[in-house]
Design an enzyme around this catalytic site. Structure first.
Site, short mmCIF file in Angstrom:
data_model
loop_
_atom_site.label_atom_id
_atom_site.label_comp_id
_atom_site.label_asym_id
_atom_site.label_seq_id
_atom_site.Cartn_x
_atom_site.Cartn_y
_atom_site.Cartn_z
N ARG A 62 0.81 -1.22 0.00
CA ARG A 62 0.00 0.00 0.00
C ARG A 62 0.85 1.28 0.00
O ARG A 62 0.65 2.18 -0.84
CB ARG A 62 -0.90 0.03 1.25
CG ARG A 62 -2.14 -0.80 1.15
CD ARG A 62 -2.51 -1.34 2.52
NE ARG A 62 -1.62 -2.43 2.82
CZ ARG A 62 -1.91 -3.71 2.57
NH1 ARG A 62 -3.08 -4.03 2.14
NH2 ARG A 62 -1.03 -4.66 2.78
N THR A 63 1.78 1.38 0.95
CA THR A 63 2.48 2.65 1.15
C THR A 63 3.37 2.99 -0.06
O THR A 63 3.32 4.11 -0.58
CB THR A 63 3.33 2.57 2.44
OG1 THR A 63 2.51 2.05 3.48
CG2 THR A 63 3.85 3.94 2.83
N LYS A 90 26.12 -4.55 -0.62
CA LYS A 90 27.59 -4.66 -0.74
C LYS A 90 28.29 -3.96 0.42
O LYS A 90 29.50 -3.77 0.39
CB LYS A 90 28.05 -4.03 -2.06
CG LYS A 90 27.44 -4.66 -3.29
CD LYS A 90 27.86 -3.86 -4.53
CE LYS A 90 27.01 -4.21 -5.74
NZ LYS A 90 27.15 -3.20 -6.80
N ARG A 112 11.20 3.78 4.32
CA ARG A 112 10.72 2.80 5.32
C ARG A 112 11.92 2.02 5.80
O ARG A 112 12.74 1.56 4.99
CB ARG A 112 9.68 1.87 4.72
CG ARG A 112 9.30 0.74 5.68
CD ARG A 112 8.13 -0.07 5.20
NE ARG A 112 6.89 0.67 5.35
CZ ARG A 112 5.67 0.14 5.18
NH1 ARG A 112 5.55 -1.13 4.85
NH2 ARG A 112 4.59 0.87 5.33
N HIS A 140 4.24 5.87 11.74
CA HIS A 140 3.90 5.70 10.32
C HIS A 140 2.93 6.86 10.03
O HIS A 140 1.72 6.68 9.95
CB HIS A 140 3.23 4.33 10.13
CG HIS A 140 3.01 3.91 8.71
ND1 HIS A 140 3.22 4.75 7.62
CD2 HIS A 140 2.60 2.73 8.19
CE1 HIS A 140 2.94 4.08 6.51
NE2 HIS A 140 2.56 2.87 6.83
N1 CP Z 1 -0.40 -0.09 6.00
C1 CP Z 1 0.78 -0.33 5.40
O1 CP Z 1 1.79 0.28 5.76
O2 CP Z 1 0.76 -1.28 4.44
P1 CP Z 1 2.00 -1.74 3.55
O3 CP Z 1 2.96 -2.45 4.49
O4 CP Z 1 1.44 -2.64 2.50
O5 CP Z 1 2.64 -0.50 2.99
#
Ligand code: CP
Length: 317
Positions: A62-63, A90, A112, A140
């Site tokens: 999603r993100t 590496k 992330r 998040h």
């Molecule tokens: N909600 C969320 O962060 O989903 P993803 O891990 O698919 O990005």
């Protein structure tokens, strides 16, 4: 309170640091973008000439996808880097990697990472804007913002709502971002899960606005919204419950348990879902579920975040 008209910050690292006015600014901007993405021609030139890089050290559907769509719809150039296919394998360090990317004229880095604080560390070393797309168990922020947006759109306002967040609170960066955002906008939060998944003293983050319970029935009673969290087995060093069957028996949101909440209670889940473990398919796909709307709204919210960071003068460009 006077409305805030621009986001006077370089980075978006968490909802803890945002003023309520800044959160409302992003949500209002997202509402404008939601209208645009429903048009046949979904593009605006707001970030033409800017470069947005997605750097993901953890899996995401999603993100990552919605940030890519958001940047594309703002006419930015977008580059996706998957850590497992980069020179990090590496031995290149995180800071060296992001400096390499910045040397290619980066405007926004979306990152992330498994470690709490990783996005903040990178933000301190880059001139470009950094958006935290999830850092360990910390925050998040864009998931928190899209959750707020979805609730506000359905309920009109956050003020006075009772929101239950159920599940693996200890390992959930979504729970922390939601908690900050919801309480800043006037909602009350009920955190519910097994004692081993409830961090001690978490209610002190927003005194008087957060209640903690190990009983799902207590969390659901009269709730306006219930947000079910994924059981994050990959972050647990040991399983924090005797068995998944026992967890499911006590904490899975089923149609029967949902009847304890208000009849118009919204059901949310940040995804990905473990169907049958933390939520039944009947509830996930039921009439009260806004889970697909959360995903749709994620694009507009991420467009707003990118636009307010990189489309304004705040980042010095
Ligand atoms: N909600 C969320 O962060 O989903 P993803 O891990 O698919 O990005």
């Amino acid at each position: 309170m006077a409305a805030i008209e621009k986001l006077s910050r370089k980075d978006l690292l968490g909802l803890e640091e945002l003023e309520p006015g800044e959160i409302n600014l992003i949500l209002d901007q997202a509402l404008s973008f939601k209208e645009i993405v429903q048009r046949p021609v979904k593009k605006v030139p707001a970030l033409r000439g800017k470069t947005v890089v997605n750097l993901f050290f953890e899996a995401s559907t999603r993100t990552r996808t919605s940030f890519e769509l958001a940047a594309t719809r703002l006419s930015a150039d977008v580059v996706n880097i998957t850590a497992s296919a980069s020179s990090i394998t590496k031995g290149e360090t995180l800071l060296d990697t992001v400096r390499v990317v910045e040397a290619m004229n980066l405007s926004v880095l979306i990152m992330r990472h498994a470690h709490s604080g990783a996005a903040g560390l990178v933000a301190r070393h880059l001139r470009a804007s950094v958006v935290n797309a999830g850092d360990g168990m910390h925050e998040h922020p864009t998931q928190g913002l899209l959750d707020l947006f979805t609730i506000r759109e359905r309920k009109g306002a956050l003020q006075g709502l009772e929101v239950a967040i159920v599940g693996d609170i200890a390992h959930s960066r979504v729970a922390r971002s939601d908690l900050w955002g919801l309480t800043k906008l006037g909602a009350r939060v009920r955190l519910c899960g097994p004692a081993t998944m409830l961090p001690e003293g978490i209610e002190k983050l927003a005194p008087g606005k957060v209640k903690v319970t190990t009983r799902l029935e207590e969390a659901l009673e009269g709730a306006d919204v219930v947000n079910v969290l994924r059981l994050q087995l990959e972050r647990q060093r040991r399983f924090l419950f005797p068995s998944t069957r026992e967890y499911s028996r006590l904490y899975s949101l089923t149609s029967e348990k949902l009847k304890l909440a208000k009849p118009d209670c919204l059901v949310m889940h940040p995804g990905p879902m473990n169907r049958g473990l933390e939520i039944s398919s009947g509830v996930a796909d039921g009439a009260q579920s806004v889970i697909p709307e959360q995903v749709t709204n994620g694009v507009a919210v991420r467009m707003a975040a990118l636009y307010l960071l990189a489309g304004s003068e705040a980042n010095g460009e």
